[in-house]
Design an enzyme around this catalytic site. Structure first.
Site, mmCIF file in Angstrom:
data_model
loop_
_atom_site.group_PDB
_atom_site.id
_atom_site.type_symbol
_atom_site.label_atom_id
_atom_site.label_comp_id
_atom_site.label_asym_id
_atom_site.label_seq_id
_atom_site.Cartn_x
_atom_site.Cartn_y
_atom_site.Cartn_z
ATOM 1 N N LYS A 1 43.626 29.733 30.870
ATOM 2 C CA LYS A 1 42.909 31.030 30.873
ATOM 3 C C LYS A 1 43.868 32.174 30.562
ATOM 4 C CE LYS A 1 41.922 33.736 34.872
ATOM 5 N NZ LYS A 1 41.336 33.847 36.212
ATOM 6 N N ASP B 1 42.443 28.276 36.352
ATOM 7 C CA ASP B 1 43.678 28.820 35.785
ATOM 8 C C ASP B 1 44.872 28.109 36.415
ATOM 9 O OD1 ASP B 1 44.004 30.054 38.322
ATOM 10 O OD2 ASP B 1 42.942 31.837 37.627
ATOM 11 N N HIS C 1 44.689 35.069 48.754
ATOM 12 C CA HIS C 1 44.846 34.820 47.313
ATOM 13 C C HIS C 1 46.174 34.093 47.027
ATOM 14 C CE1 HIS C 1 44.472 35.252 43.080
ATOM 15 N NE2 HIS C 1 45.599 35.946 43.008
ATOM 16 N N ASP D 1 31.891 65.312 55.693
ATOM 17 C CA ASP D 1 32.776 65.241 54.513
ATOM 18 C C ASP D 1 33.115 63.802 54.117
ATOM 19 O OD1 ASP D 1 34.399 64.487 56.568
ATOM 20 O OD2 ASP D 1 35.922 66.050 56.257
ATOM 21 N N ARG E 1 43.903 36.410 30.833
ATOM 22 C CA ARG E 1 43.144 37.584 31.275
ATOM 23 C C ARG E 1 43.354 38.724 30.283
ATOM 24 N NH1 ARG E 1 40.089 39.212 35.086
ATOM 25 N NH2 ARG E 1 40.300 37.458 36.514
ATOM 26 N N ARG F 1 45.297 40.619 45.300
ATOM 27 C CA ARG F 1 45.747 40.159 43.989
ATOM 28 C C ARG F 1 46.961 40.930 43.479
ATOM 29 N NH1 ARG F 1 40.088 39.638 41.013
ATOM 30 N NH2 ARG F 1 39.596 41.231 42.535
HETATM 31 C C1 R5P Z 1 42.672 34.787 39.860
HETATM 32 O O1 R5P Z 1 43.871 34.671 40.006
HETATM 33 C C2 R5P Z 1 41.709 34.433 40.934
HETATM 34 O O2 R5P Z 1 42.037 33.224 41.551
HETATM 35 C C3 R5P Z 1 40.290 34.382 40.418
HETATM 36 O O3 R5P Z 1 40.216 33.393 39.414
HETATM 37 C C4 R5P Z 1 39.901 35.679 39.820
HETATM 38 O O4 R5P Z 1 40.246 36.738 40.663
HETATM 39 C C5 R5P Z 1 38.419 35.701 39.579
HETATM 40 O O5 R5P Z 1 38.106 36.920 38.982
HETATM 41 P P1 R5P Z 1 36.859 37.060 38.026
HETATM 42 O O6 R5P Z 1 35.699 36.452 38.761
HETATM 43 O O7 R5P Z 1 36.729 38.557 37.828
HETATM 44 O O8 R5P Z 1 37.166 36.345 36.758
#
Ligand code: R5P
Length: 315
Positions: free
Chosen positions: A196, A173, A134, A41, A198, A100
């Site tokens: 940057k 960023d 992170h 399973d 998102r 994250r």
């Molecule tokens: C963001 O806070 C992280 O430090 C990376 O910049 C991010 O997770 C990278 O993600 P992706 O490659 O999907 O842009």
């Protein structure tokens, strides 16, 4: 580096057997035997073959994709070791997934990094050894000791060989500024930051660079490449703004979704990553992995001998 102590054991889940083997080679230690399989399973079944009673055991398992599978394996391995009377269990998590989501920045969302930390401690880990979390504050999510290493020394050795001139280190960023500043200081370079935004989990928009890159070699530093949107958009705007050579470096090569395609089209001359996560085949020729096995092996040896690990904490 040889450890001649029967209590010292290294065990690995299925997330990254190559890295575990490399660490064992550095420590001249055999890997403890275990059998990990799946019930029909899909549930994980496992058994550790070697005697673990009284052992100082290091379990190597990055929680990389498939994240839930690898995390559950890690939890079961720790539980298994605790019930097998291991004396001390160190979870060696070169890449800590779910990192994250480390704060509640809007209503009705979990703090996943905290939950994962709770699960690892509840399963029975006594310590954690990890690389480039992170966010630094995730260390505080664990109520057990956390040894937090940086891949920077391993990556830096390779970058020194690239003979970069008039270098500017770039953070893709604002959140990565501290890491990029540490790199800029170490390399005697200037610092620039990318503005940057998102748009979604895999889409980002980049509008501006804070700082001058025209006519400079640039090195973009990030903690991870996930879908590669951040780092490849950074490379694009840096070229547009007149950067001469563009190099990228990141610790964790998560490389999911459109990452490989984006990296293949990226104008960067080189993309350095570490091997905290297995690197899938089929990447562009510019992608190169640097090993963190010696760094982890040295930290493991020091932890086992009850020596200070802080000498390895170069940021
Ligand atoms: C963001 O806070 C992280 O430090 C990376 O910049 C991010 O997770 C990278 O993600 P992706 O490659 O999907 O842009």
């Amino acid at each position: 580096m040889v450890i001649t102590d029967d209590r010292f054991k290294i065990l690995a889940g299925t997330a990254h057997p190559e890295l575990a083997k490399e660490i064992c080679t550095f420590l001249d230690t055999p890997m403890a035997e275990s059998h990990i399989s799946r019930f029909p399973d899909g549930e994980i079944d496992l058994k550790i073959q070697d005697d673990m009673r009284g052992g100082d055991v290091f379990v190597i398992q990055p929680t990389c994709p498939p994240v839930n599978e690898h995390l559950m394996e890690l939890l079961l391995l720790i539980d298994c070791l605790r019930r097998a009377s291991a004396d001390r269990i160190t979870a060696v998590i070169p890449y800590f997934g779910y990192a994250r989501k480390d704060r509640k920045d809007e209503g009705r969302v979990p703090i996943s990094a905290k939950l994962v930390a709770n699960c690892i401690v509840a399963a029975g880990a006594h310590r954690v050894l990890t690389i480039d979390l992170h966010a630094q504050q995730i260390q505080g999510f664990f109520d057990i000791p956390v040894d937090h290493l940086y891949a920077k020394p391993a990556l830096q050795t390779r970058i020194h060989q690239m003979d970069l001139q008039d270098l500017v280190v770039v953070s893709p960023d604002v959140g990565g500024t501290k890491l990029a500043r540490a790199w800029a200081r170490a390399l005697g370079a200037d610092l620039a930051i990318i503005d940057k935004r998102r748009l979604s989990g895999s889409e980002i928009s980049v509008e501006n660079v804070i700082g001058s890159v025209d006519g400079h070699d640039v090195l973009v530093i990030d903690d991870m490449i996930s879908t590669a949107g951040s780092i490849t958009e950074a490379a694009r705007i840096l070229k547009d703004k007149g950067a001469r050579r563009v190099l990228l470096a990141a610790t964790h090569a998560v490389l999911c979704g459109p990452a490989m395609e984006r990296l293949a089209k990226c104008p960067a001359e080189k993309i350095f990553v570490s091997n905290t996560i297995p690197i899938p085949s089929g990447g562009p020729a510019s992608l190169e992995a640097v090993t963190v096995a010696p760094l982890l092996a040295r930290a493991i040896a020091r932890i086992h001998r009850e020596e200070s690990v802080s000498a390895l904490f170069e940021y």
